[in-house]
Design a protein around this motif. Structure first.
Motif, PDB file in Angstrom:
ATOM      1  N   VAL A 347     -17.862  76.874 -62.084  1.00  0.00           N
ATOM      2  CA  VAL A 347     -17.524  75.514 -61.654  1.00  0.00           C
ATOM      3  C   VAL A 347     -18.487  74.589 -62.384  1.00  0.00           C
ATOM      4  O   VAL A 347     -19.668  74.499 -62.041  1.00  0.00           O
ATOM      5  CB  VAL A 347     -17.652  75.352 -60.129  1.00  0.00           C
ATOM      6  CG1 VAL A 347     -17.379  73.904 -59.719  1.00  0.00           C
ATOM      7  CG2 VAL A 347     -16.688  76.301 -59.417  1.00  0.00           C
ATOM      8  N   ALA A 359     -14.615  71.614 -64.752  1.00  0.00           N
ATOM      9  CA  ALA A 359     -13.886  72.737 -65.327  1.00  0.00           C
ATOM     10  C   ALA A 359     -13.971  73.911 -64.365  1.00  0.00           C
ATOM     11  O   ALA A 359     -15.005  74.144 -63.736  1.00  0.00           O
ATOM     12  CB  ALA A 359     -14.477  73.126 -66.676  1.00  0.00           C
ATOM     13  N   THR A 360     -12.865  74.648 -64.233  1.00  0.00           N
ATOM     14  CA  THR A 360     -12.824  75.834 -63.385  1.00  0.00           C
ATOM     15  C   THR A 360     -12.572  77.030 -64.287  1.00  0.00           C
ATOM     16  O   THR A 360     -11.496  77.159 -64.878  1.00  0.00           O
ATOM     17  CB  THR A 360     -11.714  75.706 -62.331  1.00  0.00           C
ATOM     18  OG1 THR A 360     -10.482  75.312 -62.975  1.00  0.00           O
ATOM     19  CG2 THR A 360     -12.083  74.648 -61.292  1.00  0.00           C
ATOM     20  N   PRO A 367     -11.098  78.628 -69.221  1.00  0.00           N
ATOM     21  CA  PRO A 367     -10.409  77.692 -68.319  1.00  0.00           C
ATOM     22  C   PRO A 367      -9.245  78.377 -67.607  1.00  0.00           C
ATOM     23  O   PRO A 367      -8.475  79.115 -68.220  1.00  0.00           O
ATOM     24  CB  PRO A 367      -9.922  76.598 -69.268  1.00  0.00           C
ATOM     25  CG  PRO A 367     -10.862  76.641 -70.429  1.00  0.00           C
ATOM     26  CD  PRO A 367     -11.202  78.102 -70.608  1.00  0.00           C
ATOM     27  N   GLN A 369      -6.123  77.778 -64.682  1.00  0.00           N
ATOM     28  CA  GLN A 369      -5.346  76.970 -63.747  1.00  0.00           C
ATOM     29  C   GLN A 369      -5.322  77.613 -62.362  1.00  0.00           C
ATOM     30  O   GLN A 369      -5.237  76.931 -61.349  1.00  0.00           O
ATOM     31  CB  GLN A 369      -3.917  76.800 -64.267  1.00  0.00           C
ATOM     32  CG  GLN A 369      -3.798  75.967 -65.544  1.00  0.00           C
ATOM     33  CD  GLN A 369      -4.223  74.523 -65.338  1.00  0.00           C
ATOM     34  OE1 GLN A 369      -5.345  74.136 -65.682  1.00  0.00           O
ATOM     35  NE2 GLN A 369      -3.359  73.716 -64.780  1.00  0.00           N
ATOM     36  N   TYR A 371      -7.814  79.347 -60.929  1.00  0.00           N
ATOM     37  CA  TYR A 371      -9.060  79.012 -60.236  1.00  0.00           C
ATOM     38  C   TYR A 371      -9.136  77.521 -59.931  1.00  0.00           C
ATOM     39  O   TYR A 371      -9.746  77.113 -58.933  1.00  0.00           O
ATOM     40  CB  TYR A 371     -10.261  79.478 -61.053  1.00  0.00           C
ATOM     41  CG  TYR A 371     -10.592  80.933 -60.828  1.00  0.00           C
ATOM     42  CD1 TYR A 371     -11.318  81.337 -59.712  1.00  0.00           C
ATOM     43  CD2 TYR A 371     -10.146  81.907 -61.716  1.00  0.00           C
ATOM     44  CE1 TYR A 371     -11.609  82.673 -59.485  1.00  0.00           C
ATOM     45  CE2 TYR A 371     -10.430  83.259 -61.502  1.00  0.00           C
ATOM     46  CZ  TYR A 371     -11.160  83.633 -60.381  1.00  0.00           C
ATOM     47  OH  TYR A 371     -11.443  84.957 -60.159  1.00  0.00           O
ATOM     48  N   ARG A 372      -8.517  76.701 -60.761  1.00  0.00           N
ATOM     49  CA  ARG A 372      -8.445  75.271 -60.436  1.00  0.00           C
ATOM     50  C   ARG A 372      -7.654  75.080 -59.140  1.00  0.00           C
ATOM     51  O   ARG A 372      -8.023  74.276 -58.288  1.00  0.00           O
ATOM     52  CB  ARG A 372      -7.792  74.489 -61.573  1.00  0.00           C
ATOM     53  CG  ARG A 372      -7.653  72.991 -61.284  1.00  0.00           C
ATOM     54  CD  ARG A 372      -7.106  72.219 -62.483  1.00  0.00           C
ATOM     55  NE  ARG A 372      -6.844  70.825 -62.155  1.00  0.00           N
ATOM     56  CZ  ARG A 372      -7.757  69.855 -62.173  1.00  0.00           C
ATOM     57  NH1 ARG A 372      -9.007  70.139 -62.493  1.00  0.00           N
ATOM     58  NH2 ARG A 372      -7.437  68.613 -61.860  1.00  0.00           N
ATOM     59  N   THR A 373      -6.582  75.838 -58.986  1.00  0.00           N
ATOM     60  CA  THR A 373      -5.766  75.753 -57.771  1.00  0.00           C
ATOM     61  C   THR A 373      -6.586  76.121 -56.546  1.00  0.00           C
ATOM     62  O   THR A 373      -6.550  75.440 -55.518  1.00  0.00           O
ATOM     63  CB  THR A 373      -4.552  76.685 -57.896  1.00  0.00           C
ATOM     64  OG1 THR A 373      -3.854  76.386 -59.102  1.00  0.00           O
ATOM     65  CG2 THR A 373      -3.615  76.513 -56.707  1.00  0.00           C
ATOM     66  N   LEU A 376      -9.114  73.229 -55.885  1.00  0.00           N
ATOM     67  CA  LEU A 376      -8.469  72.036 -55.332  1.00  0.00           C
ATOM     68  C   LEU A 376      -8.036  72.270 -53.890  1.00  0.00           C
ATOM     69  O   LEU A 376      -8.147  71.375 -53.045  1.00  0.00           O
ATOM     70  CB  LEU A 376      -7.258  71.645 -56.176  1.00  0.00           C
ATOM     71  CG  LEU A 376      -7.523  71.051 -57.556  1.00  0.00           C
ATOM     72  CD1 LEU A 376      -6.212  70.846 -58.307  1.00  0.00           C
ATOM     73  CD2 LEU A 376      -8.277  69.725 -57.448  1.00  0.00           C
ATOM     74  N   SER A 388     -10.377  64.979 -60.352  1.00  0.00           N
ATOM     75  CA  SER A 388     -11.572  64.908 -61.195  1.00  0.00           C
ATOM     76  C   SER A 388     -12.718  64.513 -60.274  1.00  0.00           C
ATOM     77  O   SER A 388     -12.538  64.376 -59.061  1.00  0.00           O
ATOM     78  CB  SER A 388     -11.395  63.858 -62.300  1.00  0.00           C
ATOM     79  OG  SER A 388     -11.369  62.550 -61.728  1.00  0.00           O
ATOM     80  N   TYR A 414     -14.776  80.618 -54.006  1.00  0.00           N
ATOM     81  CA  TYR A 414     -14.666  80.885 -55.443  1.00  0.00           C
ATOM     82  C   TYR A 414     -15.418  82.182 -55.793  1.00  0.00           C
ATOM     83  O   TYR A 414     -14.931  83.018 -56.563  1.00  0.00           O
ATOM     84  CB  TYR A 414     -15.275  79.697 -56.200  1.00  0.00           C
ATOM     85  CG  TYR A 414     -14.752  79.453 -57.593  1.00  0.00           C
ATOM     86  CD1 TYR A 414     -15.044  80.314 -58.640  1.00  0.00           C
ATOM     87  CD2 TYR A 414     -14.004  78.313 -57.885  1.00  0.00           C
ATOM     88  CE1 TYR A 414     -14.592  80.062 -59.929  1.00  0.00           C
ATOM     89  CE2 TYR A 414     -13.543  78.057 -59.171  1.00  0.00           C
ATOM     90  CZ  TYR A 414     -13.842  78.942 -60.189  1.00  0.00           C
ATOM     91  OH  TYR A 414     -13.398  78.691 -61.457  1.00  0.00           O
TER      92      TYR A 414
END
Length: 440
Positions: A347, A359-360, A367, A369, A371-373, A376, A388, A414
């Motif tokens: 992170v 950035a996740t 990078p 998506q 882990y971004r999910t 978030l 952001s 995470y």
């Protein structure tokens, strides 16, 4: 936010949006595909740095209005300026005196520009800069910085993205790219297309300050090759300094474009630049006329009043310095808790303090998506709406500290996902998706 209660009204509102509006939003970056499945809130209202969805949930908000609401929602000084104009009429058959006042205020704040013309959105003013550059140079090609994500909805740029459907190949072939920070590569591009490139278009800075001498070097290259230097200051304008990045770094472009923070959510953008060039779109030049900008709603008085109030507030209240202080507090807090939870390499907070992103990264530090999910989803569950970490001036220390606490909780989850090697159990559905992609 009650994590056990679905966003029932938001889900129904999203269904209605998709029924009537392609993509379910008027900006792709606001689409529900950018959020975890069934966790895309539909906003009821906002005040300061907080927003409420139609289900009654309250959130601390970052990246407000895609960076446009930098003073906070319903800012009293901006609203007072707008209200003063509303009862006086908003649009006339001839220019309003407000247009004179707004232009004077803008050019006082951004003294590196000699003339300005207002419009409603950034795409229009950036495309106007390209058209003007082509007219004054007599050249067909446009060189854009390939490391910057967005310049315009118009064909000359969109044709270079993954969503190029509908753009003729002949149009796309006229746009070439250069890397940020690499003067040698840019000079090579100009040499390969000698006498054909009308302009260099770039954001003067993004996640980091430009390399020493880079912007001055671009200025010299543009002069030597006879092309127009265009700074897209949609993001850097006001967040870097009241006079934009050009004011901070001391390099003057031929043309520059502003928007986003200029209206604090009200629709106003600006094309600014050297008189010699801008007059080609006016009535005092004897050469072929350029259809520079002509927008029915470009000079609505209430939006220009909002812009003047924003400019005054930035200068008089030191808003840029406040944004930096808030961003530095947030970045330090997030980095500390991410490190403490063992995810400091996954992170990652990046960018100038007034314009932070995150950035996740996955197990291989790439990078992700998915882990971004996960990230978030945990933020939303804690009442933080953060595509952001871009701050607004309405945040306070308590908001920042609360955000850091929620980030700590998200980082704990995470860490569990990293230990399992698979974040799927924590996604709650399909992963979020990039804006620019060829297929849904």
């Amino acid at each position: 936010m009650d994590t056990n209660r679905p966003l029932l009204r938001s889900r129904l509102a999203n269904e209605r949006l998709h029924t009537m509006i392609p993509g379910g939003a008027h900006t792709y970056a606001k689409g529900d595909d950018q959020y975890p499945e069934d966790l895309a809130p539909v906003i009821s209202h906002g005040r300061g740095a907080h927003v409420w969805d139609v289900d009654g949930n309250e959130y601390i908000e970052y990246g407000s209005g895609l960076r446009s609401v930098s003073l906070g929602h319903a800012h009293p000084r901006v609203l007072a300026a707008v209200r003063r104009e509303l009862d006086r009429g908003s649009n006339f058959v001839r220019p309003s005196i407000v247009e004179v006042e707004a232009a004077e205020r803008f050019l006082t704040t951004v003294p590196t520009a000699e003339m300005v013309k207002f419009a409603k959105n950034g795409s229009d003013v950036t495309t106007a800069a390209v058209r003007l550059a082509r007219a004054v140079t007599g050249r067909p090609m446009v060189a854009i910085c390939r490391d910057h994500p967005f310049f315009s909805t118009d064909d000359w740029f969109i044709g270079t993205t993954a969503m190029s459907a509908g753009v003729p190949a002949a149009t796309t072939e006229l746009t070439v790219t250069f890397p940020y920070g690499d003067l040698a590569a840019t000079e090579d591009l100009l040499n390969r297309h000698e006498g054909r490139i009308a302009c260099l278009v770039l954001e003067p800075a993004t996640q980091q300050d430009p390399p020493p001498g880079y912007l001055a070097g671009l200025r010299e290259l543009a002069d030597r090759h006879g092309c127009v230097l265009v700074f897209d200051e949609m993001i850097t304008g006001f967040r870097w300094s009241a006079a934009g990045a050009q004011g901070l770094y001391g390099v003057v472009p031929d043309l520059s474009t502003f928007g986003k923070a200029l209206g604090n959510g009200f629709a106003v953008a600006a094309l600014a630049g050297r008189r010699e060039l801008m007059e080609r779109g006016g009535l005092r030049d004897s050469r072929d006329r350029v259809f520079l900008l002509s927008t029915t709603h470009g000079a609505e008085t209430h939006s220009l009043a909002a812009a003047m109030a924003v400019l005054d507030t930035y200068v008089e209240e030191g808003i840029t310095a406040r944004l930096h202080a808030l961003g530095e507090r947030l970045a330090a807090g997030v980095r500390e808790v991410a490190s403490g939870m063992g995810v400091g390499d996954h992170v990652v907070v990046r960018g100038r303090a007034s314009n932070l992103v995150f950035a996740t990264l996955d197990e291989n530090r790439q990078p992700s998506q998915r882990y971004r999910t996960l990230f978030l989803r945990q933020l939303l569950a804690g009442g933080v709406l953060a595509p952001s970490f871009v701050v607004s001036g309405a945040l306070d220390d308590a908001d920042i500290d609360r955000t850091v606490d929620i980030v700590a909780e998200a980082c704990a989850v995470y860490r569990k996902a990293l230990d399992c090697g698979d974040p799927t159990p924590w996604l709650g559905g399909r992963p979020v998706k990039p804006v620019f992609r060829r297929f849904v």
